[in-house]
Scaffold this motif. Structure first.
Motif, PDB file in Angstrom:
ATOM      1  N   PHE A   1       0.832  -1.208   0.000  1.00 43.34           N
ATOM      2  CA  PHE A   1       0.000   0.000   0.000  1.00 43.34           C
ATOM      3  C   PHE A   1       0.864   1.254   0.000  1.00 43.34           C
ATOM      4  CE2 PHE A   1      -1.867   3.468   2.450  1.00 43.34           C
ATOM      5  CZ  PHE A   1      -3.020   3.730   1.698  1.00 43.34           C
ATOM      6  N   PHE A   2       1.861   1.286   0.850  1.00 45.69           N
ATOM      7  CA  PHE A   2       2.728   2.463   0.943  1.00 45.69           C
ATOM      8  C   PHE A   2       3.629   2.597  -0.282  1.00 45.69           C
ATOM      9  CE2 PHE A   2       1.664   1.923   5.468  1.00 45.69           C
ATOM     10  CZ  PHE A   2       1.168   3.194   5.706  1.00 45.69           C
ATOM     11  N   VAL A   3       4.099   1.489  -0.814  1.00 46.39           N
ATOM     12  CA  VAL A   3       4.960   1.539  -2.000  1.00 46.39           C
ATOM     13  C   VAL A   3       4.164   2.068  -3.192  1.00 46.39           C
ATOM     14  CG1 VAL A   3       6.310   0.163  -3.635  1.00 46.39           C
ATOM     15  CG2 VAL A   3       6.522  -0.265  -1.174  1.00 46.39           C
ATOM     16  N   VAL A   4       2.973   1.553  -3.411  1.00 52.14           N
ATOM     17  CA  VAL A   4       2.135   2.033  -4.515  1.00 52.14           C
ATOM     18  C   VAL A   4       1.784   3.499  -4.305  1.00 52.14           C
ATOM     19  CG1 VAL A   4      -0.124   1.812  -5.642  1.00 52.14           C
ATOM     20  CG2 VAL A   4       1.232  -0.237  -5.144  1.00 52.14           C
ATOM     21  N   GLY A   5       1.405   3.850  -3.078  1.00 48.21           N
ATOM     22  CA  GLY A   5       1.090   5.248  -2.776  1.00 48.21           C
ATOM     23  C   GLY A   5       2.270   6.169  -3.022  1.00 48.21           C
TER      24      GLY A   5
ATOM     25  N   VAL B   1      -2.930  18.927 -10.033  1.00 47.48           N
ATOM     26  CA  VAL B   1      -1.970  17.850  -9.792  1.00 47.48           C
ATOM     27  C   VAL B   1      -1.318  18.016  -8.428  1.00 47.48           C
ATOM     28  CG1 VAL B   1       0.185  16.798 -10.619  1.00 47.48           C
ATOM     29  CG2 VAL B   1      -1.582  17.481 -12.248  1.00 47.48           C
ATOM     30  N   TYR B   2      -1.009  19.254  -8.065  1.00 48.55           N
ATOM     31  CA  TYR B   2      -0.420  19.537  -6.752  1.00 48.55           C
ATOM     32  C   TYR B   2      -1.362  19.085  -5.635  1.00 48.55           C
ATOM     33  CZ  TYR B   2       0.882  22.289  -2.670  1.00 48.55           C
ATOM     34  OH  TYR B   2       1.201  22.680  -1.398  1.00 48.55           O
ATOM     35  N   VAL B   3      -2.639  19.438  -5.743  1.00 48.07           N
ATOM     36  CA  VAL B   3      -3.610  19.055  -4.715  1.00 48.07           C
ATOM     37  C   VAL B   3      -3.729  17.541  -4.630  1.00 48.07           C
ATOM     38  CG1 VAL B   3      -6.064  19.127  -4.091  1.00 48.07           C
ATOM     39  CG2 VAL B   3      -4.886  21.234  -4.731  1.00 48.07           C
ATOM     40  N   LEU B   4      -3.838  16.872  -5.786  1.00 52.99           N
ATOM     41  CA  LEU B   4      -3.936  15.406  -5.783  1.00 52.99           C
ATOM     42  C   LEU B   4      -2.731  14.764  -5.116  1.00 52.99           C
ATOM     43  CD1 LEU B   4      -5.335  14.648  -9.358  1.00 52.99           C
ATOM     44  CD2 LEU B   4      -6.477  14.204  -7.187  1.00 52.99           C
ATOM     45  N   SER B   5      -1.544  15.228  -5.461  1.00 52.02           N
ATOM     46  CA  SER B   5      -0.342  14.635  -4.873  1.00 52.02           C
ATOM     47  C   SER B   5      -0.296  14.866  -3.367  1.00 52.02           C
ATOM     48  CB  SER B   5       0.926  15.174  -5.543  1.00 52.02           C
ATOM     49  OG  SER B   5       1.139  16.534  -5.241  1.00 52.02           O
ATOM     50  N   THR B   6      -0.683  16.054  -2.947  1.00 52.60           N
ATOM     51  CA  THR B   6      -0.647  16.370  -1.519  1.00 52.60           C
ATOM     52  C   THR B   6      -1.693  15.578  -0.750  1.00 52.60           C
ATOM     53  OG1 THR B   6       0.216  18.559  -2.053  1.00 52.60           O
ATOM     54  CG2 THR B   6      -0.670  18.258   0.160  1.00 52.60           C
ATOM     55  N   VAL B   7      -2.876  15.418  -1.318  1.00 54.12           N
ATOM     56  CA  VAL B   7      -3.914  14.604  -0.668  1.00 54.12           C
ATOM     57  C   VAL B   7      -3.430  13.168  -0.524  1.00 54.12           C
ATOM     58  CG1 VAL B   7      -6.222  13.614  -0.999  1.00 54.12           C
ATOM     59  CG2 VAL B   7      -5.866  16.072  -1.291  1.00 54.12           C
ATOM     60  N   ILE B   8      -2.813  12.628  -1.570  1.00 57.47           N
ATOM     61  CA  ILE B   8      -2.282  11.259  -1.486  1.00 57.47           C
ATOM     62  C   ILE B   8      -1.253  11.150  -0.373  1.00 57.47           C
ATOM     63  CG2 ILE B   8      -0.797   9.597  -2.696  1.00 57.47           C
ATOM     64  CD1 ILE B   8      -2.470  10.325  -5.213  1.00 57.47           C
ATOM     65  N   LEU B   9      -0.380  12.127  -0.272  1.00 53.10           N
ATOM     66  CA  LEU B   9       0.629  12.098   0.779  1.00 53.10           C
ATOM     67  C   LEU B   9      -0.012  12.156   2.165  1.00 53.10           C
ATOM     68  CD1 LEU B   9       3.593  12.024   1.576  1.00 53.10           C
ATOM     69  CD2 LEU B   9       3.635  14.523   1.306  1.00 53.10           C
TER      70      LEU B   9
ATOM     71  N   TRP C   1       0.108   9.384   5.246  1.00 45.11           N
ATOM     72  CA  TRP C   1       0.411   9.716   6.639  1.00 45.11           C
ATOM     73  C   TRP C   1      -0.752   9.317   7.545  1.00 45.11           C
ATOM     74  CZ3 TRP C   1       4.513  10.621   9.441  1.00 45.11           C
ATOM     75  CH2 TRP C   1       5.680  11.093   8.835  1.00 45.11           C
ATOM     76  N   GLY C   2      -1.984   9.549   7.109  1.00 47.13           N
ATOM     77  CA  GLY C   2      -3.152   9.191   7.912  1.00 47.13           C
ATOM     78  C   GLY C   2      -3.253   7.702   8.149  1.00 47.13           C
ATOM     79  N   VAL C   3      -3.024   6.919   7.111  1.00 49.05           N
ATOM     80  CA  VAL C   3      -3.066   5.460   7.253  1.00 49.05           C
ATOM     81  C   VAL C   3      -1.982   5.003   8.213  1.00 49.05           C
ATOM     82  CG1 VAL C   3      -2.696   3.268   6.025  1.00 49.05           C
ATOM     83  CG2 VAL C   3      -4.195   5.033   5.044  1.00 49.05           C
ATOM     84  N   LEU C   4      -0.784   5.556   8.081  1.00 48.16           N
ATOM     85  CA  LEU C   4       0.288   5.196   9.012  1.00 48.16           C
ATOM     86  C   LEU C   4      -0.094   5.559  10.442  1.00 48.16           C
ATOM     87  CD1 LEU C   4       3.116   4.085   9.559  1.00 48.16           C
ATOM     88  CD2 LEU C   4       3.992   6.405   9.153  1.00 48.16           C
ATOM     89  N   ALA C   5      -0.657   6.737  10.635  1.00 44.56           N
ATOM     90  CA  ALA C   5      -1.062   7.162  11.978  1.00 44.56           C
ATOM     91  C   ALA C   5      -2.094   6.222  12.566  1.00 44.56           C
ATOM     92  CB  ALA C   5      -1.603   8.600  11.923  1.00 44.56           C
ATOM     93  N   VAL C   6      -3.085   5.825  11.773  1.00 44.77           N
ATOM     94  CA  VAL C   6      -4.107   4.904  12.251  1.00 44.77           C
ATOM     95  C   VAL C   6      -3.474   3.558  12.593  1.00 44.77           C
ATOM     96  CG1 VAL C   6      -6.142   3.578  11.535  1.00 44.77           C
ATOM     97  CG2 VAL C   6      -6.030   6.051  11.103  1.00 44.77           C
ATOM     98  N   GLN C   7      -2.598   3.074  11.741  1.00 40.83           N
ATOM     99  CA  GLN C   7      -1.940   1.791  12.009  1.00 40.83           C
ATOM    100  C   GLN C   7      -1.117   1.833  13.291  1.00 40.83           C
ATOM    101  OE1 GLN C   7       0.221   0.764   8.440  1.00 40.83           O
ATOM    102  NE2 GLN C   7      -1.624   0.113   7.369  1.00 40.83           N
ATOM    103  N   VAL C   8      -0.438   2.932  13.511  1.00 47.62           N
ATOM    104  CA  VAL C   8       0.376   3.072  14.727  1.00 47.62           C
ATOM    105  C   VAL C   8      -0.527   3.163  15.963  1.00 47.62           C
ATOM    106  CG1 VAL C   8       1.941   4.644  15.963  1.00 47.62           C
ATOM    107  CG2 VAL C   8       2.393   4.050  13.574  1.00 47.62           C
ATOM    108  N   LEU C   9      -1.573   3.967  15.874  1.00 47.16           N
ATOM    109  CA  LEU C   9      -2.472   4.161  17.017  1.00 47.16           C
ATOM    110  C   LEU C   9      -3.203   2.888  17.418  1.00 47.16           C
ATOM    111  CD1 LEU C   9      -3.969   7.653  16.144  1.00 47.16           C
ATOM    112  CD2 LEU C   9      -2.404   7.115  18.023  1.00 47.16           C
ATOM    113  N   PHE C  10      -3.529   2.061  16.453  1.00 47.94           N
ATOM    114  CA  PHE C  10      -4.335   0.858  16.740  1.00 47.94           C
ATOM    115  C   PHE C  10      -3.545  -0.434  16.643  1.00 47.94           C
ATOM    116  CE2 PHE C  10      -7.405   4.095  15.388  1.00 47.94           C
ATOM    117  CZ  PHE C  10      -8.227   4.091  16.502  1.00 47.94           C
ATOM    118  N   SER C  11      -2.217  -0.338  16.682  1.00 53.90           N
ATOM    119  CA  SER C  11      -1.392  -1.542  16.560  1.00 53.90           C
ATOM    120  C   SER C  11      -1.189  -2.267  17.886  1.00 53.90           C
ATOM    121  CB  SER C  11      -0.050  -1.222  15.925  1.00 53.90           C
ATOM    122  OG  SER C  11       0.713  -0.416  16.805  1.00 53.90           O
ATOM    123  N   GLY C  12      -1.686  -1.710  18.921  1.00 52.02           N
ATOM    124  CA  GLY C  12      -1.571  -2.488  20.111  1.00 52.02           C
ATOM    125  C   GLY C  12      -1.185  -1.837  21.328  1.00 52.02           C
TER     126      GLY C  12
END
Length: 140
Positions: free
Chosen positions: A86-90, A117-125, A129-140
């Protein structure tokens, strides 16, 4: 070593290097053609008022704004050995959009195309970060 997340970082560094080369080729050419004293470019404000071709300079600066968050994310993912598909593709999508942004900026420079294009790239970034934050917060 899993290099999946490192390759998009290298690709973005390569883009930055290409823009840097273009910036200095154009700048030196314009200085010579218009016989501008290099001291006339002592500040960015002075350079902006003096130089006619500033797209490469502006784009180079752009590559050190939001992309800093991309580099930080990738460094964190590598250090935590958390570079899932997921992160590599993103990361590749983000880098591809940064290439498109630079292409637009350095060629026909249509602001709304570049902005989209700038907005799209920034939203993806920010999603990455949001997915990583959720994974860290709920990893245990």
């Amino acid at each position: 070593m899993n290099t999946g997340i490192i390759l998009p970082v290298i690709a973005l560094v390569l883009l930055t290097a290409v823009v840097w080369i273009r910036l200095y080729v154009e700048r030196i050419r314009e200085l010579r053609q218009r016989r501008i004293d290099p001291q006339a470019l002592a500040t960015s404000a002075a350079a902006g008022q003096t130089m006619q071709r500033v797209q490469a300079s502006d784009n180079f600066k752009n590559l050190f704004e939001v992309p800093v968050l991309f580099y930080a994310l990738c460094a964190l993912l590598v250090s935590a050995q958390h570079d899932s598909a997921f992160f590599v593709v993103g990361a590749w999508v983000y880098v591809a959009l940064r290439y498109v942004h630079s292409f637009i900026h350095l060629t026909y420079n249509r602001v709304m195309h570049r902005f989209t294009v700038y907005v799209l790239s920034t939203v993806i970034l920010f999603v990455l970060w949001g997915v990583l934050a959720v994974q860290v917060l709920f990893s245990g």
